[in-house]
Scaffold this motif. Structure first.
Motif, PDB file in Angstrom:
ATOM      1  N   ALA A  95      39.025  79.892  -4.359  1.00 55.99           N
ATOM      2  CA  ALA A  95      39.590  80.778  -5.389  1.00 55.99           C
ATOM      3  C   ALA A  95      39.272  82.245  -5.101  1.00 55.99           C
ATOM      4  CB  ALA A  95      39.066  80.390  -6.766  1.00 55.99           C
ATOM      5  N   SER A  97      39.692  85.839  -2.940  1.00 59.32           N
ATOM      6  CA  SER A  97      40.932  86.520  -2.524  1.00 59.32           C
ATOM      7  C   SER A  97      41.436  86.132  -1.137  1.00 59.32           C
ATOM      8  CB  SER A  97      40.778  88.038  -2.645  1.00 59.32           C
ATOM      9  OG  SER A  97      39.761  88.519  -1.807  1.00 59.32           O
ATOM     10  N   MET A 100      43.258  82.945  -1.658  1.00 59.82           N
ATOM     11  CA  MET A 100      44.354  83.060  -2.625  1.00 59.82           C
ATOM     12  C   MET A 100      45.621  83.646  -1.986  1.00 59.82           C
ATOM     13  SD  MET A 100      43.345  82.045  -5.732  1.00 59.82           S
ATOM     14  CE  MET A 100      43.651  83.051  -7.164  1.00 59.82           C
ATOM     15  N   TYR A 103      48.931  82.036  -2.157  1.00 54.36           N
ATOM     16  CA  TYR A 103      49.744  82.169  -3.367  1.00 54.36           C
ATOM     17  C   TYR A 103      50.328  83.568  -3.493  1.00 54.36           C
ATOM     18  CZ  TYR A 103      47.074  77.994  -4.386  1.00 54.36           C
ATOM     19  OH  TYR A 103      46.491  76.758  -4.307  1.00 54.36           O
TER      20      TYR A 103
END
Length: 139
Positions: A95, A97, A100, A103
């Motif tokens: 989770a 950066s 991430m 996403y």
């Protein structure tokens, strides 16, 4: 029955037993959590009957265990908790950066704040895992 049959039956009985624990827990006063709200929508008028049937199911599980001489599974709480904490640490790491990005790019102004918050959570989870692994605060 073959050993494979008995193993399958034992696994099914353990799954049923685990599900009964979850159901019983759901009948208790809901725990106040930050990210999940459990709606207390099982009528109190049926809870005694539900608990009675859970008891009957447990009795039947015991009968099956005796009838088929099913082996119980011994689970180390320390190992079980440590495994959960290890998986949570991995999930938290994913989770941050850099992970991430899958996403979409985390805005630059959010990256450090997000990563610092997640790393703080990871440190607490990992510390808890270390504590569990040692067996207690005085070990």
């Amino acid at each position: 029955m073959t050993e494979s049959h008995l193993r399958r039956l034992a696994v099914t009985m353990r799954q049923l037993e685990d599900a009964l624990l979850d159901i019983e827990s759901a009948l208790d006063e809901p725990i106040a959590l930050a990210m999940t709200i459990y709606e207390d929508d099982v009528p109190h008028s049926v809870r005694a009957a539900v608990r009675e049937r859970i008891g009957r199911l447990r009795d039947e599980i015991c009968a099956m265990k005796e009838r088929y001489v099913l082996d119980e599974q011994i689970i180390s709480n320390r190992r079980r908790i440590s495994t959960k904490l290890t998986l949570l640490s991995i999930d938290l790491t994913e989770a941050t950066s850099p992970y991430m990005r899958a996403y979409g790019e985390v805005p630059k102004e959010e990256q450090r704040q997000l990563d610092d918050a997640i790393l703080k959570l990871i440190a607490i989870v990992d510390g808890l895992n270390t504590l569990i692994g040692r067996g207690g605060p005085n070990c």
